[in-house]
Write an enzyme that holds these catalytic residues in place. Structure first.
Site, PDB file in Angstrom:
ATOM      1  N   ARG A 136     -15.296  13.020   7.915  1.00 58.13           N
ATOM      2  CA  ARG A 136     -15.028  14.096   6.957  1.00 58.13           C
ATOM      3  C   ARG A 136     -16.281  14.564   6.241  1.00 58.13           C
ATOM      4  NH1 ARG A 136     -10.931  12.330   2.516  1.00 58.13           N
ATOM      5  NH2 ARG A 136     -11.157  14.529   2.069  1.00 58.13           N
ATOM      6  N   ARG A 176     -11.905   8.862 -11.386  1.00 58.98           N
ATOM      7  CA  ARG A 176     -11.783   7.400 -11.318  1.00 58.98           C
ATOM      8  C   ARG A 176     -12.975   6.787 -12.048  1.00 58.98           C
ATOM      9  NH1 ARG A 176      -7.459   8.712 -10.218  1.00 58.98           N
ATOM     10  NH2 ARG A 176      -6.205   8.268  -8.360  1.00 58.98           N
ATOM     11  N   ARG A 190     -11.241   1.477   6.966  1.00 60.30           N
ATOM     12  CA  ARG A 190     -10.450   2.705   6.805  1.00 60.30           C
ATOM     13  C   ARG A 190     -10.220   3.030   5.340  1.00 60.30           C
ATOM     14  NH1 ARG A 190      -7.855   5.199  10.330  1.00 60.30           N
ATOM     15  NH2 ARG A 190      -8.068   4.700  12.513  1.00 60.30           N
ATOM     16  N   ASN A 191     -11.284   2.961   4.561  1.00 59.87           N
ATOM     17  CA  ASN A 191     -11.121   3.166   3.124  1.00 59.87           C
ATOM     18  C   ASN A 191     -12.496   3.442   2.495  1.00 59.87           C
ATOM     19  OD1 ASN A 191     -10.107   3.156   0.505  1.00 59.87           O
ATOM     20  ND2 ASN A 191      -8.853   1.338   0.850  1.00 59.87           N
ATOM     21  N   CYS A 192     -12.474   4.034   1.313  1.00 58.62           N
ATOM     22  CA  CYS A 192     -13.629   4.087   0.411  1.00 58.62           C
ATOM     23  C   CYS A 192     -14.716   5.099   0.774  1.00 58.62           C
ATOM     24  CB  CYS A 192     -14.284   2.720   0.238  1.00 58.62           C
ATOM     25  SG  CYS A 192     -13.187   1.494  -0.454  1.00 58.62           S
ATOM     26  N   ASP A 199     -14.611   8.055   0.006  1.00 60.13           N
ATOM     27  CA  ASP A 199     -14.724   8.903  -1.183  1.00 60.13           C
ATOM     28  C   ASP A 199     -15.590   8.243  -2.262  1.00 60.13           C
ATOM     29  OD1 ASP A 199     -12.837   6.924  -1.449  1.00 60.13           O
ATOM     30  OD2 ASP A 199     -11.277   8.214  -2.295  1.00 60.13           O
ATOM     31  N   ILE A 251      -2.276   6.357   0.682  1.00 56.61           N
ATOM     32  CA  ILE A 251      -2.814   5.006   0.820  1.00 56.61           C
ATOM     33  C   ILE A 251      -2.777   4.278  -0.527  1.00 56.61           C
ATOM     34  CG2 ILE A 251      -5.217   5.678   0.397  1.00 56.61           C
ATOM     35  CD1 ILE A 251      -5.896   3.706   2.734  1.00 56.61           C
ATOM     36  N   SER A 282      -0.479   4.103  -2.598  1.00 53.99           N
ATOM     37  CA  SER A 282       0.793   3.481  -2.923  1.00 53.99           C
ATOM     38  C   SER A 282       0.963   2.147  -2.186  1.00 53.99           C
ATOM     39  CB  SER A 282       1.946   4.423  -2.599  1.00 53.99           C
ATOM     40  OG  SER A 282       1.864   4.851  -1.270  1.00 53.99           O
ATOM     41  N   GLY A 324       0.123  -1.784  -1.273  1.00 61.06           N
ATOM     42  CA  GLY A 324      -0.259  -2.924  -2.096  1.00 61.06           C
ATOM     43  C   GLY A 324      -1.722  -3.286  -1.889  1.00 61.06           C
TER      44      GLY A 324
END
Ligand SMILES: *[C@@H]1O[C@H](CO)[C@@H](O)[C@H](O)[C@H]1NC(C)=O
Length: 329
Positions: free
Chosen positions: A146, A192, A253-255, A257, A287, A289, A291
């Site tokens: 992205r 954030r 698959r995270n972070c 941003d 994502i 939502s 846990g």
């Protein structure tokens, strides 16, 4: 003679007082009526773009230079109904130059999807602008896609969004004008914070979600699920972001941003800008939502601090609001 003077004085005074009294209340009534009529006119005219009130339209010349328009870069993954909804909405927003769909699926976009989107673009576009739709196809499936550099991007401004949030055109327009006043900065709607984790000692941080930002009014990041930034940061992310950090993002698959927030803060030594805007979430299974979300985000923040060799994020308490819609002053 002695006695008559005060009497005549008093009567003159009385007459005057009555005169002032009647004239005064009529004037006040006229003034009040005028105020009410003007207020009603102002309220009626306030939210309309094209109408004018006393020649004050709130419109000004929107330049057609690259600085006067923006491109949307939308990240999507197998949610065609959301993609269709988003695109048909944003196509109608003013000052939009092009929409780039970041495509990381193994199969290329289907012909029917392309046909549908092209049709939507034609029918929803404003008469005064031609919006271009581009699929940026990636071989690898990675969240880093992205932020890949886009070689032929005509505008400086990139509006980065996820496919599951929709902002009204007025909110987008406002964030864009804020970005134009500070084009090195990230400008977005989802703030954030990184908090120092005192229990873990120095240089250990905790990721602060929405509630901590709401409670304290403090933030240090705006998430790229809905943010404006300069296209030069796409190149910077592609060329300068440490490879180990990008691998970590692909694997987890995270972070991505948070990484972008680090990159911009590292380059500017300044906080981002949070703008007030209406948000409509159209896909419910985000994502965040799931846990363990904030633990994973905390891990990312600490990992990125190690990679950058310092904490680049700068906290702030400033929020930009549209003065047309902030009551009274
Ligand atoms: C962070 O900023 C420093 C100093 O400007 C620079 O040398 C470094 O390359 C930047 N790091 C990244 C990952 O961009």
């Amino acid at each position: 003679m002695r006695g008559s003077l005060p009497i005549s004085r008093r009567s003159v005074f009385k007459l005057r007082q009555v005169g002032i009294g009647t004239l005064g209340s009529a004037k006040i009534k006229i003034l009040l009526c005028g105020c009410v009529v003007l207020s009603l006119l102002a309220i009626a005219n306030r939210n309309r773009d094209s109408s004018s009130f006393m020649g004050w339209t709130g419109d000004f010349d929107r330049s057609s230079s690259p600085r006067g328009r923006y491109s949307i870069v939308i990240n999507t993954w197998k949610r065609y109904d959301l993609l269709k909804k988003s695109i048909s909405h944003y196509t109608s927003c003013p000052r939009l130059d092009s929409i780039h769909i970041v495509w990381s699926e193994p199969d290329p976009p289907s012909d029917s999807l392309k046909r549908y989107l092209n049709h939507v673009m034609r029918s929803n576009s404003r008469k005064d602008q031609q919006v271009e739709l581009v699929f940026d196809i990636n071989k690898e499936d990675s969240l880093n896609n992205r932020f890949k550099e886009i070689k032929d991007l005509k505008t400086d401004a990139v509006f980065s969004i996820d496919d599951d949030v929709i902002f009204p055109c007025t909110s987008v327009e406002f964030a864009f004008t804020v970005w134009q006043s500070a084009s090195d900065t990230m400008v977005g709607y989802v703030p954030r914070m990184h908090w120092v984790d005192q229990k873990k000692g120095e240089n250990k941080y905790k990721y602060g979600g929405w509630w901590s930002v709401w409670w304290t009014g403090t933030y240090s990041m705006v998430l790229s699920k809905a943010a404006f930034f300069h296209k030069k940061y796409l190149k910077l992310y592609t060329d300068e972001m440490p490879a180990s950090l990008k691998e970590y993002i692909t694997k987890n698959r995270n972070c991505e941003d948070i990484a972008m927030s680090f990159l911009v803060a590292n380059a500017t030594d300044a906080p981002p800008i949070w703008v007030k805007g209406k948000i409509f979430e159209i896909g419910s299974t985000g994502i965040s939502s799931l846990g363990g979300h904030s633990e994973r985000r905390t891990e990312c923040v600490n990992k990125f601090v190690d990679e950058f060799g310092r904490m680049p994020l700068v906290p702030t308490v400033m929020k930009a609001v549209d003065s047309r819609y902030s009551w009274f002053w």
